[in-house]
Design a protein around this motif. Sequence first.
Motif, mmCIF file in Angstrom:
data_model
loop_
_atom_site.group_PDB
_atom_site.id
_atom_site.type_symbol
_atom_site.label_atom_id
_atom_site.label_comp_id
_atom_site.label_asym_id
_atom_site.label_seq_id
_atom_site.Cartn_x
_atom_site.Cartn_y
_atom_site.Cartn_z
ATOM 1 N N ALA A 279 0.956 -1.063 -0.043
ATOM 2 C CA ALA A 279 -0.100 0.142 0.132
ATOM 3 C C ALA A 279 0.935 1.207 0.182
ATOM 4 C CB ALA A 279 -0.951 -0.085 1.124
ATOM 5 N N ILE A 280 0.298 2.218 -0.616
ATOM 6 C CA ILE A 280 1.195 3.367 -0.696
ATOM 7 C C ILE A 280 1.234 4.173 0.935
ATOM 8 C CG2 ILE A 280 -0.706 5.178 -0.892
ATOM 9 C CD1 ILE A 280 2.517 4.706 -3.311
ATOM 10 N N GLY A 281 0.476 4.004 1.425
ATOM 11 C CA GLY A 281 0.537 4.503 2.957
ATOM 12 C C GLY A 281 1.525 3.755 3.710
ATOM 13 N N GLU A 282 1.816 2.465 3.313
ATOM 14 C CA GLU A 282 2.830 1.643 3.947
ATOM 15 C C GLU A 282 4.472 2.262 3.610
ATOM 16 O OE1 GLU A 282 4.684 -2.682 3.581
ATOM 17 O OE2 GLU A 282 2.688 -2.289 2.682
ATOM 18 N N ILE A 283 4.342 2.685 2.467
ATOM 19 C CA ILE A 283 5.619 2.998 1.835
ATOM 20 C C ILE A 283 5.896 4.508 2.751
ATOM 21 C CG2 ILE A 283 6.828 4.086 0.098
ATOM 22 C CD1 ILE A 283 5.490 2.035 -1.837
ATOM 23 N N ALA A 284 4.807 5.214 2.688
ATOM 24 C CA ALA A 284 4.984 6.663 3.351
ATOM 25 C C ALA A 284 5.276 6.635 4.788
ATOM 26 C CB ALA A 284 3.702 7.473 3.129
ATOM 27 N N ALA A 285 4.952 5.629 5.338
ATOM 28 C CA ALA A 285 4.877 5.423 6.834
ATOM 29 C C ALA A 285 6.476 4.956 6.993
ATOM 30 C CB ALA A 285 3.874 4.393 7.387
ATOM 31 N N ALA A 286 6.879 4.030 6.161
ATOM 32 C CA ALA A 286 8.269 3.579 6.462
ATOM 33 C C ALA A 286 9.421 4.721 6.045
ATOM 34 C CB ALA A 286 8.381 2.417 5.307
ATOM 35 N N ALA A 287 8.830 5.332 5.162
ATOM 36 C CA ALA A 287 9.833 6.643 4.818
ATOM 37 C C ALA A 287 9.622 7.928 5.689
ATOM 38 C CB ALA A 287 9.439 6.877 3.303
ATOM 39 N N GLY A 288 8.841 7.843 6.698
ATOM 40 C CA GLY A 288 8.719 8.847 7.579
ATOM 41 C C GLY A 288 8.245 10.017 6.961
ATOM 42 N N VAL A 289 6.968 10.050 5.864
ATOM 43 C CA VAL A 289 6.614 11.178 5.439
ATOM 44 C C VAL A 289 5.028 10.713 5.251
ATOM 45 C CG1 VAL A 289 8.600 11.773 4.098
ATOM 46 C CG2 VAL A 289 6.677 10.341 2.958
ATOM 47 N N THR A 290 4.091 12.005 5.037
ATOM 48 C CA THR A 290 2.807 11.704 5.042
ATOM 49 C C THR A 290 2.466 11.375 3.517
ATOM 50 O OG1 THR A 290 2.545 13.964 4.076
ATOM 51 C CG2 THR A 290 2.305 13.488 6.495
ATOM 52 N N ARG A 291 1.366 10.505 3.247
ATOM 53 C CA ARG A 291 0.967 10.476 1.892
ATOM 54 C C ARG A 291 1.033 11.452 0.885
ATOM 55 N NH1 ARG A 291 -2.706 5.577 1.394
ATOM 56 N NH2 ARG A 291 -3.692 6.742 -0.161
ATOM 57 N N THR A 292 0.568 12.823 1.440
ATOM 58 C CA THR A 292 0.544 13.953 0.464
ATOM 59 C C THR A 292 2.009 14.259 0.269
ATOM 60 O OG1 THR A 292 -1.429 14.866 1.851
ATOM 61 C CG2 THR A 292 0.171 16.504 0.583
ATOM 62 N N VAL A 293 3.132 14.072 1.005
ATOM 63 C CA VAL A 293 4.401 14.462 0.614
ATOM 64 C C VAL A 293 4.582 13.256 -0.321
ATOM 65 C CG1 VAL A 293 6.639 14.428 1.296
ATOM 66 C CG2 VAL A 293 4.995 15.643 2.889
ATOM 67 N N LEU A 294 4.492 12.208 -0.229
ATOM 68 C CA LEU A 294 4.734 11.165 -1.212
ATOM 69 C C LEU A 294 4.342 11.497 -2.719
ATOM 70 C CD1 LEU A 294 4.796 7.288 -0.716
ATOM 71 C CD2 LEU A 294 3.904 8.328 -2.779
ATOM 72 N N TYR A 295 3.053 11.904 -2.549
ATOM 73 C CA TYR A 295 2.397 12.211 -3.873
ATOM 74 C C TYR A 295 2.885 13.482 -4.523
ATOM 75 C CZ TYR A 295 -1.250 8.787 -3.268
ATOM 76 O OH TYR A 295 -2.010 7.458 -3.052
ATOM 77 N N ASP A 296 3.559 14.369 -3.702
ATOM 78 C CA ASP A 296 4.119 15.586 -4.308
ATOM 79 C C ASP A 296 5.429 14.838 -5.143
ATOM 80 O OD1 ASP A 296 2.621 17.427 -3.101
ATOM 81 O OD2 ASP A 296 4.101 17.564 -1.255
ATOM 82 N N HIS A 297 6.013 13.877 -4.899
ATOM 83 C CA HIS A 297 7.110 13.111 -5.541
ATOM 84 C C HIS A 297 6.697 12.301 -6.730
ATOM 85 C CE1 HIS A 297 10.126 15.259 -3.062
ATOM 86 N NE2 HIS A 297 9.401 15.037 -2.074
ATOM 87 N N PHE A 298 5.637 11.468 -6.211
ATOM 88 C CA PHE A 298 5.310 10.673 -7.307
ATOM 89 C C PHE A 298 3.713 10.391 -7.238
ATOM 90 C CE2 PHE A 298 9.203 8.937 -5.512
ATOM 91 C CZ PHE A 298 9.891 8.803 -6.664
ATOM 92 N N PRO A 299 3.088 10.338 -8.556
ATOM 93 C CA PRO A 299 1.795 10.768 -8.870
ATOM 94 C C PRO A 299 1.053 9.382 -8.260
ATOM 95 C CG PRO A 299 2.805 10.189 -10.740
ATOM 96 C CD PRO A 299 3.805 10.439 -9.705
ATOM 97 N N ASP A 300 1.589 8.313 -8.412
ATOM 98 C CA ASP A 300 0.868 7.097 -7.858
ATOM 99 C C ASP A 300 1.728 6.005 -7.687
ATOM 100 O OD1 ASP A 300 1.609 6.010 -10.468
ATOM 101 O OD2 ASP A 300 -0.457 7.001 -11.323
ATOM 102 N N LYS A 301 1.257 4.861 -7.225
ATOM 103 C CA LYS A 301 2.054 3.744 -6.996
ATOM 104 C C LYS A 301 2.651 3.333 -7.906
ATOM 105 C CE LYS A 301 0.546 -0.275 -5.743
ATOM 106 N NZ LYS A 301 -0.166 -1.663 -4.990
ATOM 107 N N ARG A 302 2.068 2.936 -9.262
ATOM 108 C CA ARG A 302 2.644 2.562 -10.507
ATOM 109 C C ARG A 302 3.860 3.390 -10.979
ATOM 110 N NH1 ARG A 302 0.097 -0.724 -14.105
ATOM 111 N NH2 ARG A 302 0.934 -0.617 -16.225
ATOM 112 N N ALA A 303 3.766 4.642 -10.808
ATOM 113 C CA ALA A 303 4.836 5.387 -11.208
ATOM 114 C C ALA A 303 6.115 5.259 -10.275
ATOM 115 C CB ALA A 303 4.568 7.083 -11.138
ATOM 116 N N LEU A 304 5.678 5.085 -8.903
ATOM 117 C CA LEU A 304 6.961 4.910 -7.770
ATOM 118 C C LEU A 304 7.575 3.468 -8.341
ATOM 119 C CD1 LEU A 304 8.369 5.376 -5.591
ATOM 120 C CD2 LEU A 304 6.529 4.688 -4.142
ATOM 121 N N PHE A 305 6.814 2.633 -8.558
ATOM 122 C CA PHE A 305 7.183 1.099 -8.747
ATOM 123 C C PHE A 305 8.176 1.040 -10.121
ATOM 124 C CE2 PHE A 305 6.894 -3.098 -10.713
ATOM 125 C CZ PHE A 305 7.139 -4.215 -9.702
#
Length: 218
Positions: free
Chosen positions: A49-75
């Motif tokens: 889950a994208i929230g799992e990655i955000a939590a492990a990185a120590g950031v919010t989901r919003t911050v993660l989406y600032d860098h990658f539009p979705d899970k597919r793009a990040l993968f």
Amino acid sequence: MVSVRVGIVSKTDVPVNPPRRRLRGAERRARIEAAAVVAFAHRGYDATAIGEIAAAAGVTRTVLYDHFPDKRALFLHVLATQHELMLTEIARGITSEGGPRDRVRATLASYLRFTRDHPAARRLLLDPIPSGDAELDEVVRGYLDDRANAISGMVSADLARVGVDLASTSLPVIVAVVSGAADGLAQWWALHPDTPFDEVVDAATRLLWNGLPRAGDP
């Protein structure tokens, strides 16, 4: 509550813990990528889950989406970057100085260091969990083919000099066998990390260079 006194600061006004340093954008992105590599490697694309990655990185989901539009793009991004990192390490050994045997040893050493320092990346690239998405699985297979093709291109000159017909099936078979052996060695060493690095590399080099009948030769 903070008390207001002119010229006096009570102990309760002093933070118990200093404020956390605000991470720069590049640091946040690096943390997200590192967390994604581990999550995708161990859980697979579909189960992560994208929230799992955000939590492990120590950031919010919003911050993660600032860098990658979705899970597919990040993968797709981490697949590409880790693949490039692995090929860079392999190339460092294959293109090193010395004779063919020296380069065999250097290549094995480079690959083992990569798998030691980036175990999740090795698993993501070479032992991937099916994503449940046919297009993404095709991308992963494409990276495996790219790895084989890159290695073929880097070793073809040495193989031609020892009489291998590069137009025959010998080249892809040799690359597949050597690549599989190197990865099997990396997995074995991960289970036996106390085995001295040089002993592991030397034994594997003797086998790959001399062949089974002469594996005990220096």
